[in-house]
Design an enzyme around this catalytic site. Sequence first.
Site, PDB file in Angstrom:
ATOM      1  N   ASP A 228     -38.749   3.574 -28.043  1.00  0.00           N
ATOM      2  CA  ASP A 228     -38.930   4.173 -29.371  1.00  0.00           C
ATOM      3  C   ASP A 228     -37.995   3.566 -30.407  1.00  0.00           C
ATOM      4  O   ASP A 228     -37.276   4.282 -31.114  1.00  0.00           O
ATOM      5  CB  ASP A 228     -38.704   5.690 -29.316  1.00  0.00           C
ATOM      6  CG  ASP A 228     -39.563   6.380 -28.280  1.00  0.00           C
ATOM      7  OD1 ASP A 228     -40.692   5.923 -28.056  1.00  0.00           O
ATOM      8  OD2 ASP A 228     -39.101   7.375 -27.690  1.00  0.00           O
TER       9      ASP A 228
ATOM     10  N   GLU B 258     -48.842   9.730 -33.828  1.00  0.00           N
ATOM     11  CA  GLU B 258     -47.425  10.100 -33.875  1.00  0.00           C
ATOM     12  C   GLU B 258     -46.607   8.924 -34.388  1.00  0.00           C
ATOM     13  O   GLU B 258     -47.145   7.906 -34.821  1.00  0.00           O
ATOM     14  CB  GLU B 258     -46.937  10.506 -32.476  1.00  0.00           C
ATOM     15  CG  GLU B 258     -47.116   9.425 -31.428  1.00  0.00           C
ATOM     16  CD  GLU B 258     -46.952   9.917 -30.008  1.00  0.00           C
ATOM     17  OE1 GLU B 258     -46.980  11.137 -29.779  1.00  0.00           O
ATOM     18  OE2 GLU B 258     -46.797   9.062 -29.109  1.00  0.00           O
TER      19      GLU B 258
END
Length: 536
Positions: free
Chosen positions: A15, A178
């Site tokens: 991430d 997302e």
Amino acid sequence: MVTVTNPIISGFYPDPSICRVDEDYYLVCSSFELYPGIPIFHSKDLANWELIGHALTVDNDFYVRANSYTGGVMAPTIRYHNGLFYIIVMNYSIEQNIIVTAEHPSGPWSTPHLLPDVPGIDASLFFDDDDKAYIIGTIEEDGKRYLYLNEFELAGMSCIGERHLIWDSALRNASAPEAPHLYKRGGYYYLVIAEGGTEYFHAVTVARSKVINGWYEGYAGNPILTHRHLGKQAAITNIGHADLVEATNGSWYAVMLGSRPVGGYYKNLGRETFLCPVTWEDDWPLLASETGKVESTYELDLPEFKVKSFDNPFIADFSNKTLAPELVFWGTPYQSFWTLENNALYLACLPRPAGRQMISLSEDAPDAQYHDNFAFIGCRQRHDSYEVETQLSFTPQDKEAAGLLILQGNNHHYRLEKVQENGLSFVQVVRCTTQIDVPIYRPHFKSYTSEEVLAKQEVARGNLSLKIVQNKQTIDFYVGTNTDSWSCILSGADGSVLGPSSLNGMTGVTLGMFATANGKESENKATFTTFAYQGK
């Protein structure tokens, strides 16, 4: 020119989010239940990266629970504005989005500002030309997930005004839209998101608008990057969760997560950080446009600036008063279970067993963090093949054990440990596996943990050396009286069981030292005089 070798940050560093300040680039990653939280990297050329600190520690009241291994802190965003760095992230251990700030990325970082009015996961920050700040995040409405935008007041660290739904996804009814990030270029606001889920179908998509709070127009060429069409045997899979940055020379690049499967679609290394060039065509960003996939190397038209990156081999220096930044705990270490003295690391035999059943988040005791630590210190696995070894001085009593641990998560691991039975000392290999019926964050959570002793060998009292050698998905376990005398007590153990997909998880493997009294109170300690990791 500088050569970028992918992944730019290897091992369980997923991430990624990136920002540039003048000629310096700063990058952060998720840390899940590892402590300290949110590693921070620095680079001047996008190729060479140095770990310069962590944003979340006990010094700024960071709490992360060592329970499922896949919970905790994930999907941070780092941004810079008017002399201050901001990181926004979700901490699932407290079920809150938070913001921390610092004048320099190496810290110190502020105490987390709780954001009760920021819903959803993967929230991001954007600063417009007029100095207004915005939160971009995800929200569920009428059974569907949307991306939203809300103006944000920095002084009060709170949302103000109306919340706007600005997009849903590129694909109709796409799974898991997302990781939104917002950018401004040439009169357009660009919204880059991930969709398809963070596994095989992961993808990067983009939409744009000339009005910041309007409904965004999806690009007809979406997705702008994915590896799902390459198959599960590709060298790099799961590409997605991208963040863009403009370099000093006006060129653009993207960092994103991806996985390097080992011996099939087994992702023991977890999700790592990759980089690719970004070009602009018809006012749309194209990622890795020449080949349509992330390559193993790129030549960037940037001056090379070498920094101290991760050492290979990594040899822990226990003569210092502090641990090396590469070493991590599982959960915030509230209990005083470790010390550095006499050129050695001492780990107390805490009551918590290595293979204890997980606890449902709904049943977790409010003060569990203060008395439920697991005595573990280790480093991330960063190569598909490696050796890790330690020298151990330990006289176990009753049910106590100490040694090396290959930790995947959810009580899913291998242990090479020293124990005692009937006054005799043994080294044994234990495989611990867990099955999950219902995820830990849902009602009626259930998990089933089982352990099996795969090998056992009697050893003499006194010091001994332990070594684990993994070659792709084959693991061998060794014991010796010193580092020049090794005996293999188990060869050919299956490493694929450590892949996260069997647990529907997202984490990579961590290798480290541990000690436990297996359910009892104890005053005993295990002494580790060396800890070394070498990737092959």
